[in-house]
Scaffold this active site. Structure first.
Site, PDB file in Angstrom:
ATOM      1  N   LYS A 136       0.783  -0.888  -0.266  1.00  0.00           N
ATOM      2  CA  LYS A 136      -0.027   0.090  -0.059  1.00  0.00           C
ATOM      3  C   LYS A 136       1.077   0.962  -0.289  1.00  0.00           C
ATOM      4  O   LYS A 136       0.495   2.201   0.150  1.00  0.00           O
ATOM      5  CB  LYS A 136      -0.627   0.415   0.864  1.00  0.00           C
ATOM      6  CG  LYS A 136      -2.031  -1.555   0.896  1.00  0.00           C
ATOM      7  CD  LYS A 136      -3.355  -0.510   1.411  1.00  0.00           C
ATOM      8  CE  LYS A 136      -4.326  -2.336   1.420  1.00  0.00           C
ATOM      9  NZ  LYS A 136      -5.478  -2.189   2.206  1.00  0.00           N
ATOM     10  N   LYS A 219      -5.581 -10.937  -6.978  1.00  0.00           N
ATOM     11  CA  LYS A 219      -6.878 -11.027  -5.976  1.00  0.00           C
ATOM     12  C   LYS A 219      -7.917  -9.706  -6.198  1.00  0.00           C
ATOM     13  O   LYS A 219      -6.994  -8.459  -6.849  1.00  0.00           O
ATOM     14  CB  LYS A 219      -6.130 -11.073  -4.632  1.00  0.00           C
ATOM     15  CG  LYS A 219      -5.966  -9.816  -3.916  1.00  0.00           C
ATOM     16  CD  LYS A 219      -5.794  -9.619  -1.896  1.00  0.00           C
ATOM     17  CE  LYS A 219      -6.217  -7.807  -2.015  1.00  0.00           C
ATOM     18  NZ  LYS A 219      -7.049  -7.917  -0.455  1.00  0.00           N
ATOM     19  N   LYS A 222     -10.876  -3.985  -3.843  1.00  0.00           N
ATOM     20  CA  LYS A 222     -11.504  -2.525  -4.278  1.00  0.00           C
ATOM     21  C   LYS A 222     -10.430  -1.275  -4.492  1.00  0.00           C
ATOM     22  O   LYS A 222     -10.994  -0.435  -5.177  1.00  0.00           O
ATOM     23  CB  LYS A 222     -11.820  -1.776  -2.606  1.00  0.00           C
ATOM     24  CG  LYS A 222     -12.655  -2.502  -1.958  1.00  0.00           C
ATOM     25  CD  LYS A 222     -13.097  -1.770  -0.362  1.00  0.00           C
ATOM     26  CE  LYS A 222     -13.453  -3.145   0.524  1.00  0.00           C
ATOM     27  NZ  LYS A 222     -13.254  -2.814   1.455  1.00  0.00           N
TER      28      LYS A 222
HETATM   29  P1  ATP Z   1      -8.591  -3.202  -0.214  1.00  0.00           P
HETATM   30  O1  ATP Z   1      -8.274  -3.203  -2.191  1.00  0.00           O
HETATM   31  O2  ATP Z   1      -8.651  -1.935   0.028  1.00  0.00           O
HETATM   32  O3  ATP Z   1      -7.402  -2.948   0.384  1.00  0.00           O
HETATM   33  P2  ATP Z   1      -9.784  -5.414  -0.297  1.00  0.00           P
HETATM   34  O4  ATP Z   1     -10.869  -5.635  -1.110  1.00  0.00           O
HETATM   35  O5  ATP Z   1      -8.782  -6.230   0.119  1.00  0.00           O
HETATM   36  O6  ATP Z   1      -9.392  -3.660   0.204  1.00  0.00           O
HETATM   37  P3  ATP Z   1     -11.004  -5.121   2.365  1.00  0.00           P
HETATM   38  O7  ATP Z   1     -11.843  -4.456   3.700  1.00  0.00           O
HETATM   39  O8  ATP Z   1      -9.190  -5.204   3.093  1.00  0.00           O
HETATM   40  O9  ATP Z   1     -11.182  -5.383   0.861  1.00  0.00           O
HETATM   41  O10 ATP Z   1     -11.290  -6.569   3.262  1.00  0.00           O
HETATM   42  C1  ATP Z   1     -12.316  -6.897   4.055  1.00  0.00           C
HETATM   43  C2  ATP Z   1     -12.181  -8.961   4.224  1.00  0.00           C
HETATM   44  O11 ATP Z   1     -12.587  -9.726   2.810  1.00  0.00           O
HETATM   45  C3  ATP Z   1     -10.765  -9.478   4.990  1.00  0.00           C
HETATM   46  O12 ATP Z   1     -11.651 -10.638   5.591  1.00  0.00           O
HETATM   47  C4  ATP Z   1     -10.396  -9.827   3.883  1.00  0.00           C
HETATM   48  O13 ATP Z   1      -8.843 -10.898   4.032  1.00  0.00           O
HETATM   49  C5  ATP Z   1     -11.104 -10.420   2.578  1.00  0.00           C
HETATM   50  N1  ATP Z   1     -10.760 -10.117   1.091  1.00  0.00           N
HETATM   51  C6  ATP Z   1     -10.776  -9.204   0.352  1.00  0.00           C
HETATM   52  N2  ATP Z   1     -10.515  -9.254  -0.946  1.00  0.00           N
HETATM   53  C7  ATP Z   1     -10.416 -11.061  -0.951  1.00  0.00           C
HETATM   54  C8  ATP Z   1     -10.378 -11.631  -1.967  1.00  0.00           C
HETATM   55  N3  ATP Z   1      -9.867 -11.186  -3.452  1.00  0.00           N
HETATM   56  N4  ATP Z   1     -10.509 -12.969  -1.165  1.00  0.00           N
HETATM   57  C9  ATP Z   1     -11.166 -13.513  -0.612  1.00  0.00           C
HETATM   58  N5  ATP Z   1     -10.524 -12.336   0.704  1.00  0.00           N
HETATM   59  C10 ATP Z   1     -10.767 -11.431   0.939  1.00  0.00           C
END
Ligand code: ATP
Ligand code: LTN
Length: 355
Positions: A136, A219, A222
């Site tokens: 990040k 992955k 967001k």
């Molecule tokens: P950012 O990209 O801002 O880090 P994010 O999309 O990874 O956001 P978070 O709010 O950080 O989402 O994650 C919330 C939950 O969703 C966490 O438990 C994280 O491990 C899970 N998660 C996020 N993206 C994935 C994914 N692609 N596959 C499985 N689990 C996920």
């Protein structure tokens, strides 16, 4: 249909527990950041779906991690709105506020207070090894990253350990933060007095990493996915269907699970299987001899069927912000009862004079 009905035995147990002593069930805890206008399928299948399922056997604490969401630049008006939208989505997917304690992190000041104590237990080198910080901070350079982004996993450890949970249901990307949490718990127990249980990550292998539809080696995220790579739960279902139909596959035609050779198809099979409960083998058989067009078209229908009522429920909950805020207020009160007890133990053990 706001929430699926809880098991009666649990409801009775919980009501009894609320009116007398705290429930004896082991706890689960997890959080999600309000950093977007909608959760995506990675969040849902990787994490929050497990939150819903675990309500049956555990005493759950689920929160919106708004303190974490200001570690990167943010818009204050959007944050308040997204915090409500996040809460509404959790309720719409089946988190039942009668069984789960649902709250907003900043409503429970003990999180930030315990984080300060843990800051004093964490070495600089240890925090710098966190891969999420590296990822990040990479865009703008480490020198421009906030101290809060650096300390992010330490606040996460405080979030978790305040409630002494047995399990923390998250996606694979959070494993390293969970390891730091366990290290800090052990360090505190060793340096002062045994205070914390070591929590275990609860990561479902099948859905631990949902991939980006356009770049299946990454992955779904967001912050990092392109709009066509991410399927948002609150998006227009027609848009989501189109994204599924345009997902990257390969030059082959066989619907077969093979993460190395066929990452795009494997990701779609994972999503299909998780949403329908059908096994991967069953799906492979069902699409034997059919092309990717049929397969993706059917998955698009499955996704539309899932998101349409979910969106309606979320919208209905957002139409009554007073009710939603009431749920969050009651959640924060119950969370504070637990968190304040843990923090008092910690302050005492660290040697702070009683106020
Ligand atoms: P950012 O990209 O801002 O880090 P994010 O999309 O990874 O956001 P978070 O709010 O950080 O989402 O994650 C919330 C939950 O969703 C966490 O438990 C994280 O491990 C899970 N998660 C996020 N993206 C994935 C994914 N692609 N596959 C499985 N689990 C996920
Ligand atoms: N870092 C997590 C959000 C989060 C969290 C937590 C998850 C903050 N505090 C405590 C589990 C337990 C993420 O999803 N990115």
């Amino acid at each position: 249909m706001p929430y699926p009905g809880p098991a009666n035995r649990f409801r009775a147990g919980r009501m009894l527990a609320m009116s007398t002593a705290p429930t004896a069930l082991p706890r689960v805890l997890s959080g999600i950041q309000p950093t977007a206008d909608s959760f995506h399928f990675g969040n849902y299948l990787g994490a929050t779906r497990q939150w819903v399922a675990l309500q049956d056997e555990f005493d759950p604490f689920f929160f919106i991690a708004d303190l974490h969401s200001i570690t990167m630049s943010h818009d204050p008006k959007l944050l308040a709105q997204r915090t409500r939208v996040a809460a509404a989505q959790l309720l719409a997917m089946g988190i039942d506020p009668e069984r789960s304690t649902v709250f907003v992190q900043s409503h429970v000041p003990e999180h930030a207070q315990l984080a300060w104590v843990f800051n004093s237990l964490t070495s600089f080198g240890e925090a710098r090894r966190m891969t999420q910080f590296k990822d990040k901070s990479a865009k703008e350079g480490e020198g421009a990253a906030s101290v809060a982004l650096f300390a992010y996993p330490i606040l996460q450890a405080a979030d978790i350990l305040l409630y002494r949970p047995q399990y923390v249901p998250v996606g694979e990307d959070q494993r390293q933060h969970l390891e730091l949490t366990r290290d800090l718990a052990q360090r505190f127990n060793h340096r002062y007095k045994k205070t914390f249980k070591l929590p275990e990550p609860y990561i479902l292998k099948e859905t631990a990493k949902i991939s980006d539809l356009q770049q299946p080696e990454k992955k779904m995220s967001k912050s990092a996915s392109s709009p066509t790579g991410i399927v948002e739960l609150l998006d227009d279902p027609k848009v989501s269907a189109k994204k599924i139909r345009s997902a990257v596959t390969d030059s082959d035609t066989e619907v077969r699970f093979d993460e190395t050779a066929k990452p795009g198809v494997s990701n779609l099979l994972t999503i299909y299987s998780a949403l329908t409960g059908r096994s991967i083998e069953d799906l492979e058989k069902a699409y034997d001899g059919k092309g990717y067009g049929d397969f993706k078209g059917d998955l698009a229908d499955v996704v539309v069927e899932f998101v349409t009522p979910f969106r309606d429920r979320t919208k209905a909950l957002l139409d009554d912000p007073a009710e939603l805020d009431g749920i969050l207020k009651r959640g924060a009160e119950r969370a504070r009862e637990v968190a304040a007890r843990t923090l008092a133990d910690v302050y005492d053990r660290v040697g702070f004079l009683k106020a």
